[in-house]
Design a protein around this motif. Structure first.
Motif, PDB file in Angstrom:
ATOM      1  N   LEU A 140       1.755   3.448  -5.598  1.00  0.00           N
ATOM      2  CA  LEU A 140       1.183   4.817  -4.654  1.00  0.00           C
ATOM      3  C   LEU A 140       0.144   5.004  -5.009  1.00  0.00           C
ATOM      4  CD1 LEU A 140       1.942   6.293  -2.294  1.00  0.00           C
ATOM      5  CD2 LEU A 140       3.148   7.827  -3.541  1.00  0.00           C
ATOM      6  N   SER A 141      -0.424   4.883  -6.649  1.00  0.00           N
ATOM      7  CA  SER A 141      -1.616   5.657  -6.902  1.00  0.00           C
ATOM      8  C   SER A 141      -2.782   4.836  -6.472  1.00  0.00           C
ATOM      9  CB  SER A 141      -1.529   5.788  -8.477  1.00  0.00           C
ATOM     10  OG  SER A 141      -1.219   4.622  -9.134  1.00  0.00           O
ATOM     11  N   MET A 142      -2.533   3.334  -6.180  1.00  0.00           N
ATOM     12  CA  MET A 142      -3.367   2.465  -5.969  1.00  0.00           C
ATOM     13  C   MET A 142      -3.427   2.369  -4.344  1.00  0.00           C
ATOM     14  SD  MET A 142      -4.321   1.002  -8.945  1.00  0.00           S
ATOM     15  CE  MET A 142      -4.947  -0.508  -8.668  1.00  0.00           C
ATOM     16  N   LYS A 143      -2.916   3.287  -3.694  1.00  0.00           N
ATOM     17  CA  LYS A 143      -2.924   2.948  -2.037  1.00  0.00           C
ATOM     18  C   LYS A 143      -4.046   2.746  -1.256  1.00  0.00           C
ATOM     19  CE  LYS A 143      -1.872   7.457  -0.077  1.00  0.00           C
ATOM     20  NZ  LYS A 143      -3.155   7.634   0.866  1.00  0.00           N
ATOM     21  N   ASP A 144      -5.255   3.341  -1.784  1.00  0.00           N
ATOM     22  CA  ASP A 144      -6.490   3.352  -1.013  1.00  0.00           C
ATOM     23  C   ASP A 144      -7.403   2.437  -1.659  1.00  0.00           C
ATOM     24  OD1 ASP A 144      -5.626   5.031   1.170  1.00  0.00           O
ATOM     25  OD2 ASP A 144      -5.948   6.658  -0.311  1.00  0.00           O
ATOM     26  N   GLU A 145      -6.897   1.570  -2.650  1.00  0.00           N
ATOM     27  CA  GLU A 145      -7.895   0.756  -3.290  1.00  0.00           C
ATOM     28  C   GLU A 145      -7.504  -0.663  -2.589  1.00  0.00           C
ATOM     29  OE1 GLU A 145      -9.354   0.626  -6.285  1.00  0.00           O
ATOM     30  OE2 GLU A 145      -8.690   2.890  -6.662  1.00  0.00           O
ATOM     31  N   TYR A 146      -8.922  -1.450  -2.938  1.00  0.00           N
ATOM     32  CA  TYR A 146      -8.643  -2.743  -1.987  1.00  0.00           C
ATOM     33  C   TYR A 146      -7.673  -3.556  -2.779  1.00  0.00           C
ATOM     34  CZ  TYR A 146     -12.602  -2.483   1.200  1.00  0.00           C
ATOM     35  OH  TYR A 146     -13.397  -1.833   2.127  1.00  0.00           O
ATOM     36  N   ALA A 147      -6.728  -4.249  -2.081  1.00  0.00           N
ATOM     37  CA  ALA A 147      -5.957  -4.994  -2.862  1.00  0.00           C
ATOM     38  C   ALA A 147      -6.404  -5.879  -3.934  1.00  0.00           C
ATOM     39  CB  ALA A 147      -4.850  -5.839  -1.941  1.00  0.00           C
ATOM     40  N   GLY A 148      -7.707  -6.467  -3.683  1.00  0.00           N
ATOM     41  CA  GLY A 148      -8.546  -7.287  -4.682  1.00  0.00           C
ATOM     42  C   GLY A 148      -8.712  -6.775  -6.035  1.00  0.00           C
ATOM     43  N   ALA A 149      -8.399  -5.270  -6.092  1.00  0.00           N
ATOM     44  CA  ALA A 149      -8.734  -4.769  -7.563  1.00  0.00           C
ATOM     45  C   ALA A 149      -7.152  -4.844  -8.133  1.00  0.00           C
ATOM     46  CB  ALA A 149      -8.927  -3.287  -7.201  1.00  0.00           C
ATOM     47  N   LEU A 150      -6.217  -5.264  -7.700  1.00  0.00           N
ATOM     48  CA  LEU A 150      -4.630  -5.134  -8.315  1.00  0.00           C
ATOM     49  C   LEU A 150      -4.773  -6.371  -9.322  1.00  0.00           C
ATOM     50  CD1 LEU A 150      -2.235  -4.476  -5.402  1.00  0.00           C
ATOM     51  CD2 LEU A 150      -3.328  -2.851  -6.720  1.00  0.00           C
ATOM     52  N   SER A 151      -3.848  -5.996 -10.419  1.00  0.00           N
ATOM     53  CA  SER A 151      -3.605  -7.267 -11.251  1.00  0.00           C
ATOM     54  C   SER A 151      -2.443  -8.430 -10.478  1.00  0.00           C
ATOM     55  CB  SER A 151      -3.006  -6.613 -12.394  1.00  0.00           C
ATOM     56  OG  SER A 151      -1.605  -6.584 -12.047  1.00  0.00           O
ATOM     57  N   GLY A 152      -2.638  -9.366 -11.135  1.00  0.00           N
ATOM     58  CA  GLY A 152      -1.573 -10.473 -10.739  1.00  0.00           C
ATOM     59  C   GLY A 152      -0.244  -9.971 -10.290  1.00  0.00           C
ATOM     60  N   GLY A 153       0.320  -9.269 -11.186  1.00  0.00           N
ATOM     61  CA  GLY A 153       1.618  -9.004 -11.106  1.00  0.00           C
ATOM     62  C   GLY A 153       1.671  -7.910 -10.132  1.00  0.00           C
ATOM     63  N   GLN A 154       0.810  -6.899 -10.092  1.00  0.00           N
ATOM     64  CA  GLN A 154       0.797  -5.763  -8.838  1.00  0.00           C
ATOM     65  C   GLN A 154       0.704  -6.624  -7.548  1.00  0.00           C
ATOM     66  OE1 GLN A 154      -2.345  -3.630 -10.431  1.00  0.00           O
ATOM     67  NE2 GLN A 154      -1.018  -1.889 -11.224  1.00  0.00           N
ATOM     68  N   LYS A 155      -0.191  -7.621  -7.410  1.00  0.00           N
ATOM     69  CA  LYS A 155      -0.405  -8.254  -6.254  1.00  0.00           C
ATOM     70  C   LYS A 155       1.187  -8.853  -5.887  1.00  0.00           C
ATOM     71  CE  LYS A 155      -5.007  -9.693  -6.595  1.00  0.00           C
ATOM     72  NZ  LYS A 155      -5.833 -10.559  -7.023  1.00  0.00           N
ATOM     73  N   ARG A 156       1.832  -9.487  -6.674  1.00  0.00           N
ATOM     74  CA  ARG A 156       3.125  -9.658  -6.488  1.00  0.00           C
ATOM     75  C   ARG A 156       4.021  -8.691  -5.941  1.00  0.00           C
ATOM     76  NH1 ARG A 156       4.065 -15.101  -6.249  1.00  0.00           N
ATOM     77  NH2 ARG A 156       2.851 -16.051  -7.802  1.00  0.00           N
ATOM     78  N   LEU A 157       3.799  -7.605  -6.448  1.00  0.00           N
ATOM     79  CA  LEU A 157       4.770  -6.265  -6.082  1.00  0.00           C
ATOM     80  C   LEU A 157       4.471  -5.867  -4.683  1.00  0.00           C
ATOM     81  CD1 LEU A 157       4.987  -4.063  -9.287  1.00  0.00           C
ATOM     82  CD2 LEU A 157       6.857  -5.087  -8.325  1.00  0.00           C
ATOM     83  N   LEU A 158       3.054  -5.913  -4.454  1.00  0.00           N
ATOM     84  CA  LEU A 158       2.777  -5.880  -3.184  1.00  0.00           C
ATOM     85  C   LEU A 158       3.076  -6.418  -2.131  1.00  0.00           C
ATOM     86  CD1 LEU A 158       0.794  -3.846  -1.235  1.00  0.00           C
ATOM     87  CD2 LEU A 158      -1.068  -5.302  -1.833  1.00  0.00           C
ATOM     88  N   GLU A 159       3.293  -7.981  -2.387  1.00  0.00           N
ATOM     89  CA  GLU A 159       3.593  -8.975  -1.404  1.00  0.00           C
ATOM     90  C   GLU A 159       5.024  -8.732  -1.125  1.00  0.00           C
ATOM     91  OE1 GLU A 159       2.900 -12.788  -2.625  1.00  0.00           O
ATOM     92  OE2 GLU A 159       2.817 -13.592  -0.538  1.00  0.00           O
ATOM     93  N   ILE A 160       5.611  -8.531  -2.190  1.00  0.00           N
ATOM     94  CA  ILE A 160       7.315  -8.120  -1.828  1.00  0.00           C
ATOM     95  C   ILE A 160       7.449  -7.013  -1.024  1.00  0.00           C
ATOM     96  CG2 ILE A 160       9.478  -7.679  -3.019  1.00  0.00           C
ATOM     97  CD1 ILE A 160       8.515  -9.542  -5.238  1.00  0.00           C
ATOM     98  N   ALA A 161       6.788  -5.739  -1.323  1.00  0.00           N
ATOM     99  CA  ALA A 161       6.978  -4.642  -0.652  1.00  0.00           C
ATOM    100  C   ALA A 161       6.344  -4.683   0.746  1.00  0.00           C
ATOM    101  CB  ALA A 161       5.718  -3.548  -1.408  1.00  0.00           C
ATOM    102  N   ARG A 162       5.444  -5.615   0.865  1.00  0.00           N
ATOM    103  CA  ARG A 162       4.699  -5.811   2.191  1.00  0.00           C
ATOM    104  C   ARG A 162       5.947  -6.588   3.081  1.00  0.00           C
ATOM    105  NH1 ARG A 162      -0.521  -9.203   2.208  1.00  0.00           N
ATOM    106  NH2 ARG A 162       1.198 -10.613   1.731  1.00  0.00           N
TER     107      ARG A 162
END
Lengths: 248, 297
Positions: A140-162
């Motif tokens: 949630l704290s990253m919600k307005d960041e470009y997804a490119g700024a996330l770490s590899g693991g966070q990108k995975r989490l985002l993909e599952i959440a999406r």
């Protein structure tokens, strides 16, 4: 819920997949394991409509889906993630989430111009749901960041959440733990267990035996495109052909 | 002098509308359309031909937009499911075929002699400088296009386009019909080019196939890239910079001891240089968003 029969797929004369039978029951978590390059991802691509099989039948929720477009299959409730995680890096985290819901009024040009109020109302609802999911996944704290700024693991989490934003009936996860550090792996496992308890069905590709044994209630082992063993984790663990495939 | 400035702004504004169409296709959807000028020609010729047959201007302009959009859609059917480069090749081919059609089908288009004698919006009612009135009208149309496009790209529809631009597997995996969205983008972008074509015809009062050379497409590309792909304000800015520069150098002709062909060549060189400098120091374009172009997964 999902059954795959006699799927064959060759690339340039080389058989990539020859899956005679694979079944996933509603509410189950089924693992597909096998050494690298044995056709796990190709099988996934075929099930999710990104590749066409040469032969065979795939039935999802009583409907034949082989040869359907990937978008149609996703709309039926079978949503996948990718081995190389595909967070849209040039959209913000929350935009990634908002992309997923099905049947959005604002996805039609005329509605955007002529029914802006209805579009906005639905956007607000979806944004609220996105916030809830992002909170659960700790993004949630990253919600307005470009997804490119996330770490590899966070990108995975985002993909599952999406994928969950799309309200799937069943999730196909292609190596959801690769490139993810142990802490995040534990987190993802925890969310998956919770989702399973809520009734979600999973088909998961993984090459890490340890994780998949922990996660699945049924396992298929692929080698050179073929299912060489299947069964509950205990059975598979002690199967000689599996040990051969893994240890050579 | 003031009339000259009005003319410059008028041309720039018409090409700004034209470039907005391309920005929708390339900047937001990632489609490579190298034949954008074809849709401008379709809009111009449809409006003019219908008006010469006695159709009032408003329906004639709408018909021009509709036909341009329809042609964009038809062109998209065989090409949009393929890789991006195929669309580029097919569109550039289509634009040239269309130009030769306009040049050779004299029974319809009077070929190289072109068409004139059609009416212009509110022509009878305007006293004084018609171009000034036309400039106001074009600026209003430009503003409406801009606002409608901004609304669209900030909507869920625009979000799907942007996701296609980055990686079309993602929207496909989430149930979006990627082909349909690409085709909608191409159709709308082409219809906007058609609208710009109608206004180009109103400004020129006389159209012929030479107005629709392949280079026009690339002027729009320069405007989009210069201003920042995927940014409508940038595209408008880019179009105004480009066309003010073109016309400004024409004005300077009297003061530089070079022939007009030499100045013409110099002008293109300067544009090239300007593009190189902008790309070196601000690769995302003047108003483009850096994060949307340079952040890699």
């Amino acid at each position: 819920m999902l059954s795959v029969k006699g799927i064959e797929k060759s690339f340039g004369g080389i058989k990539a997949v020859d899956a005679s039978f694979l079944e996933v029951k509603e509410g189950g978590t089924v693992g597909v394991i096998g050494p690298n390059g044995v056709g796990k991802t190709t099988l996934f691509n075929i099930i999710s409509g990104f590749d066409k099989p040469d032969n065979g039948a795939i039935v999802f929720n009583g409907e034949n889906i082989e040869g359907k477009m990937s978008s149609e299959i996703a709309r039926l409730g079978l949503v996948r993630t990718f081995q190389l995680s595909k967070a849209l890096t040039k959209l913000t985290v929350v935009e990634n989430m908002m992309l997923a819901p099905q049947v959005q009024q604002g996805e039609r040009i005329w509605n955007v111009w002529l029914r802006p109020r209805e579009v906005k109302r639905q956007e607000d609802e979806n944004r609220e749901r996105a916030r809830t999911l992002l909170e659960i996944f700790g993004l949630l704290s990253m919600k307005d960041e470009y997804a490119g700024a996330l770490s590899g693991g966070q990108k995975r989490l985002l993909e599952i959440a999406r994928a969950l934003m799309a309200e799937p009936k069943m999730l196909l996860l292609d190596e959801p733990f690769s490139g993810v550090n142990p802490t995040l792996t534990k987190k993802i496992l925890k969310y998956m267990t919770e989702l399973r308890d809520e009734g979600m069905t999973f088909l998961v590709i993984e090459h890490d035996m340890h994780i998949i044994m922990q996660l699945s209630d049924f396992i298929y082992v692929l080698n050179k495109g073929e299912v060489i063993a299947s069964g509950e984790p205990e059975e598979v663990r002690n199967n000689e052909r599996v040990l051969d495939a893994y240890l050579g | 002098m003031i009339e000259y400035i009005i003319t410059v702004l008028l041309i720039a504004a018409i090409y700004a509308i034209f470039s907005l169409g391309l920005n929708l296709e390339w900047g937001f959807t990632g489609l490579i359309n190298f034949g954008h000028v074809a849709f401008m020609a379709i809009g111009a010729y449809t409006t003019v031909l219908l008006n010469l047959k006695g159709v009032p201007l408003l329906p004639a302009v709408i018909a021009g937009m509709a036909l341009a959009g329809l042609c964009g859609g038809l062109l998209g059917i065989p090409t949009l499911k393929l890789r991006a480069d195929y669309l580029a090749i097919v569109t550039i081919g289509f634009a040239e075929i269309l130009r030769f059609f306009l040049l050779n089908e004299g029974w319809l288009t009077r070929g190289p002699m072109g068409l004139h004698g059609y009416s212009r919006p509110f022509e009878d009612m305007i006293q004084g400088d018609y171009n000034f009135f036309l400039l106001l009208l074009v600026l209003i149309v430009l503003a409406v296009c801009y606002l409608m496009l901004e609304k669209l790209i900030k909507s869920p529809w625009g979000r799907v386009l942007k996701s296609i631009r980055e990686d079309e597997d993602v929207p496909a995996s989430l149930g979006k019909n990627v082909f349909s969205y690409k085709n909608q983008s191409l159709m709308l972008g082409s219809a906007i080019a058609g609208l710009a074509g109608s206004f180009l015809a109103f400004y020129l009062q006389y159209i012929n196939p030479r107005n629709f050379m392949p280079m026009e497409t690339f002027y729009a590309w320069i405007a989009v890239v210069l201003g920042g792909s995927g940014n409508n304000k940038g595209t408008i800015l880019g179009a105004f910079i480009l066309f003010s520069f073109f016309s400004g150098t024409r004005f300077a002709q009297g003061y530089i001891p070079l022939s007009s062909t030499q100045i013409g060549a110099l002008r293109i060189m300067f544009i090239g240089l300007l593009l190189i400098v902008v790309m070196m120091f601000k690769p995302e374009g003047l108003l483009g968003k850096k994060e949307e172009l340079t952040l890699m997964g």
